[in-house]
Design an enzyme around this catalytic site. Structure first.
Site, PDB file in Angstrom:
ATOM      1  N   LYS A   1       7.069   2.894  -7.558  1.00 58.54           N
ATOM      2  CA  LYS A   1       7.465   2.220  -8.389  1.00 58.54           C
ATOM      3  C   LYS A   1       8.044   2.683  -9.596  1.00 58.54           C
ATOM      4  O   LYS A   1       7.583   3.706  -9.914  1.00 58.54           O
ATOM      5  CB  LYS A   1       6.693   0.934  -8.540  1.00 58.54           C
ATOM      6  CG  LYS A   1       6.274   0.180  -7.380  1.00 58.54           C
ATOM      7  CD  LYS A   1       7.362  -0.630  -6.713  1.00 58.54           C
ATOM      8  CE  LYS A   1       7.311  -2.027  -5.889  1.00 58.54           C
ATOM      9  NZ  LYS A   1       6.861  -1.739  -4.524  1.00 58.54           N
TER      10      LYS A   1
HETATM   11  C1  LIG Z   1       6.170  -3.261  -3.967  1.00 61.20           C
HETATM   12  C2  LIG Z   1       6.669  -4.582  -3.878  1.00 61.20           C
HETATM   13  C3  LIG Z   1       5.330  -5.269  -3.835  1.00 61.20           C
HETATM   14  C4  LIG Z   1       3.946  -5.241  -3.643  1.00 61.20           C
HETATM   15  O1  LIG Z   1       3.351  -4.008  -4.571  1.00 61.20           O
HETATM   16  P1  LIG Z   1       1.893  -3.403  -3.794  1.00 61.20           P
HETATM   17  O2  LIG Z   1       1.629  -2.726  -5.181  1.00 61.20           O
HETATM   18  O3  LIG Z   1       2.754  -2.125  -2.929  1.00 61.20           O
HETATM   19  O4  LIG Z   1       1.289  -4.170  -3.209  1.00 61.20           O
HETATM   20  C5  LIG Z   1       5.671  -6.813  -4.060  1.00 61.20           C
HETATM   21  N1  LIG Z   1       6.908  -7.174  -4.029  1.00 61.20           N
HETATM   22  C6  LIG Z   1       8.005  -6.274  -4.205  1.00 61.20           C
HETATM   23  C7  LIG Z   1       9.201  -6.826  -4.116  1.00 61.20           C
HETATM   24  C8  LIG Z   1       7.617  -4.990  -3.841  1.00 61.20           C
HETATM   25  O5  LIG Z   1       8.904  -4.164  -4.005  1.00 61.20           O
END
Ligand SMILES: *Cc1c(COP(=O)(O)O)cnc(C)c1O
Length: 399
Positions: free
Chosen positions: A186
């Protein structure tokens, strides 16, 4: 979405402060920690950055969605509307609280189509989760208006667009709740981690208690453990090392976005040589966090042909139409209702199917996704890589 690209001395220094204190737990140990409260400080700064009063740190973006849904009281018998282009986590969380995900079309923003949202609202709808995919906003003002008219809360899944905004308001601050992810890929990362932001002190209090087994985090007679509980909770606590990394990454977020904006523009120019190319619609181009460049070809066959050449030239784009993690018709386990539970829950209840998903249910989304190619925008884009992409686009334009 590459917070890891800028990992460095600042993260190391923040993490060392935690290791030196010897306290990894976010609560208690007042004497030993000597004033070091990294998760709490991360929450305070993150809330301020988003322009809201409260933030609750949790273990992941998926946990953030679950905690947000729980705080709103959502459970079995309820429907929650989200979009058919998102990461699986969005609907996993809805299923996990026992509610039914209802999928809505996307429009040229590549996010929730407000017109289809309006059609999908039923008398069982209890919340709406628009997802700000790939760095840029959904039509959040229109979505909020529709939600308000139906007295439905909005949870913004902002895992992919921290720091992006619409008319100066940060994404995540428009809904009742906004969720974030700090997973390894992210825009800012703590390895694993998530956050929920809200303006509502009661929602925050519910999340604070729920995510920590019901502990109320007030000074109690007998200390932690001396208090009663208002309701049954769970453990989604973030640890101090993650809070420390989050502080270092948050301080870099605006710099990350500025670099991405410059690099996105260079990539946009490179693919502009493609005949008939167009770009994803932006609700507020100035607020784009520029994490991805999405470009559309006039028709699906052309998109696939272009990407074949881009791939041959070592510059293949992401073709989400074929992506098994982000796109409704490719979620075979959801479509099949596959679950480990012997009872068939959450797809079955008492031997009866609660919901059936038709892979062809989102034709408008398919017509858009089939034509869409995507480049992730790096924070650091070398001249060599840019030249390779530009040359590949030129070759594809001729093919
Ligand atoms: C990455 C992501 C999540 C989940 O996040 P994690 O920290 O990996 O559990 C939820 N929604 C979207 C749109 C994402 O890209």
């Amino acid at each position: 979405m590459p917070g890891f690209e800028v990992f460095g001395a600042e993260e190391r220094q923040e993490a060392l402060a935690v290791l030196d204190s010897g306290v990894l737990f976010r609560y208690e140990f007042a004497k030993e920690r000597a004033g070091v409260y990294k998760v709490r400080e991360f929450e305070e700064r993150f809330a301020r950055y988003c322009g809201v009063a409260h933030a609750q740190a949790v273990t992941s973006g998926t946990a953030a969605l679950k905690v947000a849904l729980v705080a709103l009281g959502i459970g079995p018998g309820d429907e929650v509307i989200t979009q058919g282009f998102t990461f699986v986590a969005t609907w996993e969380a809805i299923l996990d609280v026992g509610a039914i995900p209802v999928f809505c079309e996307i429009d040229e923003t590549l996010n929730m189509d407000p017109a289809d949202l309006e059609r999908k609202i039923s008398d069982r709808t209890r919340a709406i989760i628009p997802v700000h995919m790939m760095g840029a906003a959904a039509r959040i003002l229109e979505i909020k208006q529709i939600a308000d008219r139906h007295a439905l809360p909005v949870i913004e899944d902002n895992a992919q667009s921290p720091g992006a905004s619409v008319q100066g308001g940060k994404l995540g601050s428009f809904g009742a709740l906004g969720t974030f992810s700090f997973d390894p890929v992210k825009t800012m990362t703590t390895g694993e981690g998530g956050m929920v932001v809200t303006r509502d002190p009661e929602l925050w209090r519910a999340m604070s208690e729920y995510h920590d087994h019901g502990h109320d985090h007030l000074p109690n007679p007998g200390g932690r453990g001396g208090e009663g509980r208002r309701f049954v909770g769970f453990n989604f606590r973030m640890m101090e090392l993650q809070g420390a990394l989050g502080l270092a990454q948050l301080a870099k977020l605006d710099g990350i976005i500025a670099a991405q904006r410059a690099n996105k523009e260079r990539l946009r120019q490179a693919v502009s040589v493609l005949d008939g190319v167009s770009f994803r619609a932006q609700v507020d181009a100035a607020g784009d966090s520029a994490t991805f460049l999405a470009f559309l070809l006039p028709e699906a066959g052309r998109a696939r042909a272009v990407n074949r050449v881009l791939r041959e030239q070592g510059a293949g784009a992401v073709y989400f139409a074929e992506n098994t993690w982000h796109y409704y018709p490719r979620w075979e386990h959801l479509l099949a209702g596959a679950t480990l539970a012997r009872s068939g829950w959450p797809f079955q209840d008492g031997g009866r199917r609660r919901v059936i998903y038709d892979p062809k249910a989102l034709p408008q989304s398919a017509a858009i996704m089939d034509r869409t190619l995507v480049y992730q925008v790096p924070v650091r884009l070398s001249e060599e890589r840019l030249a390779q992409i530009a040359a590949a686009a030129k070759a594809a334009a001729k093919a």
